[in-house]
Design an enzyme around this catalytic site. Structure first.
Site, PDB file in Angstrom:
ATOM      1  N   ASP A  26       0.823  -1.217   0.000  1.00  0.00           N
ATOM      2  CA  ASP A  26       0.000   0.000   0.000  1.00  0.00           C
ATOM      3  C   ASP A  26       0.857   1.269   0.000  1.00  0.00           C
ATOM      4  O   ASP A  26       1.958   1.281   0.554  1.00  0.00           O
ATOM      5  CB  ASP A  26      -0.903  -0.033   1.246  1.00  0.00           C
ATOM      6  CG  ASP A  26      -2.028   0.968   1.134  1.00  0.00           C
ATOM      7  OD1 ASP A  26      -2.321   1.427   0.019  1.00  0.00           O
ATOM      8  OD2 ASP A  26      -2.609   1.309   2.180  1.00  0.00           O
ATOM      9  N   GLY A  29       0.098   5.265  -4.515  1.00  0.00           N
ATOM     10  CA  GLY A  29      -0.554   6.490  -4.986  1.00  0.00           C
ATOM     11  C   GLY A  29      -0.037   7.697  -4.222  1.00  0.00           C
ATOM     12  O   GLY A  29       0.338   8.716  -4.812  1.00  0.00           O
ATOM     13  N   HIS A  43       2.855   3.072  -8.893  1.00  0.00           N
ATOM     14  CA  HIS A  43       2.693   1.619  -9.058  1.00  0.00           C
ATOM     15  C   HIS A  43       3.937   1.008  -9.710  1.00  0.00           C
ATOM     16  O   HIS A  43       4.347  -0.102  -9.366  1.00  0.00           O
ATOM     17  CB  HIS A  43       1.451   1.316  -9.900  1.00  0.00           C
ATOM     18  CG  HIS A  43       0.172   1.695  -9.211  1.00  0.00           C
ATOM     19  ND1 HIS A  43      -0.071   1.379  -7.883  1.00  0.00           N
ATOM     20  CD2 HIS A  43      -0.926   2.376  -9.643  1.00  0.00           C
ATOM     21  CE1 HIS A  43      -1.267   1.844  -7.547  1.00  0.00           C
ATOM     22  NE2 HIS A  43      -1.790   2.454  -8.589  1.00  0.00           N
ATOM     23  N   GLU A  73     -11.958  -5.115  -5.424  1.00  0.00           N
ATOM     24  CA  GLU A  73     -12.516  -3.756  -5.365  1.00  0.00           C
ATOM     25  C   GLU A  73     -11.723  -2.764  -6.232  1.00  0.00           C
ATOM     26  O   GLU A  73     -12.186  -1.650  -6.481  1.00  0.00           O
ATOM     27  CB  GLU A  73     -12.526  -3.253  -3.908  1.00  0.00           C
ATOM     28  CG  GLU A  73     -13.563  -3.917  -3.009  1.00  0.00           C
ATOM     29  CD  GLU A  73     -13.210  -5.365  -2.641  1.00  0.00           C
ATOM     30  OE1 GLU A  73     -12.008  -5.651  -2.435  1.00  0.00           O
ATOM     31  OE2 GLU A  73     -14.136  -6.198  -2.582  1.00  0.00           O
ATOM     32  N   ASN A  74     -10.516  -3.147  -6.672  1.00  0.00           N
ATOM     33  CA  ASN A  74      -9.674  -2.181  -7.401  1.00  0.00           C
ATOM     34  C   ASN A  74     -10.203  -1.836  -8.800  1.00  0.00           C
ATOM     35  O   ASN A  74      -9.746  -0.875  -9.419  1.00  0.00           O
ATOM     36  CB  ASN A  74      -8.223  -2.676  -7.509  1.00  0.00           C
ATOM     37  CG  ASN A  74      -7.443  -2.543  -6.216  1.00  0.00           C
ATOM     38  OD1 ASN A  74      -6.480  -3.265  -5.974  1.00  0.00           O
ATOM     39  ND2 ASN A  74      -7.828  -1.605  -5.365  1.00  0.00           N
ATOM     40  N   ARG A 202      -5.782  -1.627   8.710  1.00  0.00           N
ATOM     41  CA  ARG A 202      -6.902  -2.506   8.344  1.00  0.00           C
ATOM     42  C   ARG A 202      -6.391  -3.610   7.426  1.00  0.00           C
ATOM     43  O   ARG A 202      -5.307  -3.517   6.852  1.00  0.00           O
ATOM     44  CB  ARG A 202      -8.050  -1.729   7.697  1.00  0.00           C
ATOM     45  CG  ARG A 202      -7.636  -0.908   6.505  1.00  0.00           C
ATOM     46  CD  ARG A 202      -8.820  -0.192   5.860  1.00  0.00           C
ATOM     47  NE  ARG A 202      -8.320   0.747   4.874  1.00  0.00           N
ATOM     48  CZ  ARG A 202      -8.101   2.035   5.106  1.00  0.00           C
ATOM     49  NH1 ARG A 202      -8.363   2.552   6.293  1.00  0.00           N
ATOM     50  NH2 ARG A 202      -7.622   2.826   4.149  1.00  0.00           N
TER      51      ARG A 202
END
Ligand code: FPP
Length: 250
Positions: A26, A29, A43, A73-74, A202
């Site tokens: 993560d 971005g 990325h 979900e991406n 998370r």
């Protein structure tokens, strides 16, 4: 190279090198935005970090590295960003086809490959095929692509249900071990250590079944800046943890 986990190398510590490390890659971005660059550049930098960290895991003797490359979900991201991520994966697989045999790196995919482009699926099929010819003791990278922990569990339940309908299985046979054998991660030990860079606390639908007793390590470092020394620190911290698996300390 600073291998802090080796610096006080008692037999016990070496034995506690995790067999399986999983990483939520993560912060790509944010890393790019902080530099005034498009997210896709983050990325690209993240893909380089993955190559370096996989090599480091292999050199340390870690058996499995699982990385979250693209979640179920991406797809909500812009077409440009999704295209850039698929392009990076394609480039990685094209390289892997030529190098994995020489480098002794096996590759496996976790996730539902149905909506993935035929070209990328064909490459994944090719790397799967090469992996089957490599010895089982070779380092293995698992790439989660169109992966979600809930989706993985649902797909496993559907397959088990279908086996019950066909008479191959009976519902009362179902145990944790049997259920695990229906998951994308079948045959692979659960990750002892899950690392999340970029400061988020998370799990984001990652390895929901497999993480039951995983140790978590979080750092504010963004994934493109994560390096070998940081991995050594995560392993060193893991080695200090008191893992009781619901029991009490002896
Ligand atoms: C999360 O950062 C990262 C991703 C959704 C993609 C991870 C993919 C790669 C590192 C490249 C391809 C992988 C391989 C194995 C070659 P984010 O974009 O959500 O970051 P942010 O939270 O800072 O916006």
């Amino acid at each position: 190279m600073a291998n802090s986990w080796k610096s006080n190398d008692t037999a016990g510590q070496t034995a506690r090198l995790p067999r399986h490390i999983a990483i939520i890659m993560d912060g790509n971005g944010r890393w790019a935005t902080q530099r005034g660059l498009p997210r896709t550049v983050g990325h690209k930098a993240g893909a380089e970090t993955f190559r370096r960290i996989a090599t480091h895991c292999k050199n340390l003797g870690v058996e499995y590295l699982t990385v979250y490359a693209f979640s179920t979900e991406n797809w909500k991201r812009s077409a440009d960003e999704v295209g850039a991520l698929m392009g990076l994966l394609k480039r990685y697989l094209q390289e892997a086809v030529d190098t994995m045999e020489k480098d002794h790196i096996r590759l496996r995919f976790f996730g539902d490959m149905t909506p993935i482009s035929p070209e990328l699926r064909a490459l994944a099929h090719e790397t799967d095929e090469i992996s089957t010819h490599l010895p089982p003791g070779d380092f293995q990278a698992n790439v989660c692509l169109n992966y979600g922990g809930r989706d993985e569990i649902l797909r496993a339940v559907r397959r088990f249900g279908a086996d019950c309908v066909s008479g191959a299985r009976k519902p009362e046979e179902l145990s944790e071990a049997l259920f695990s054998s229906y998951l994308d991660s079948r045959g692979i030990p659960d990750p002892e250590l899950i690392i999340r860079p970029s400061g988020e606390l998370r799990l984001s639908n990652f390895l929901l079944w497999q993480c039951a007793y995983s140790e978590f390590y979080v750092t504010d470092t963004l994934w493109p800046d994560f390096d070998e020394a940081q991995l050594d620190r995560a392993i060193a911290e893991y080695q200090q943890r008191d893992r009781r698996f619901g029991g009490v300390k002896k």
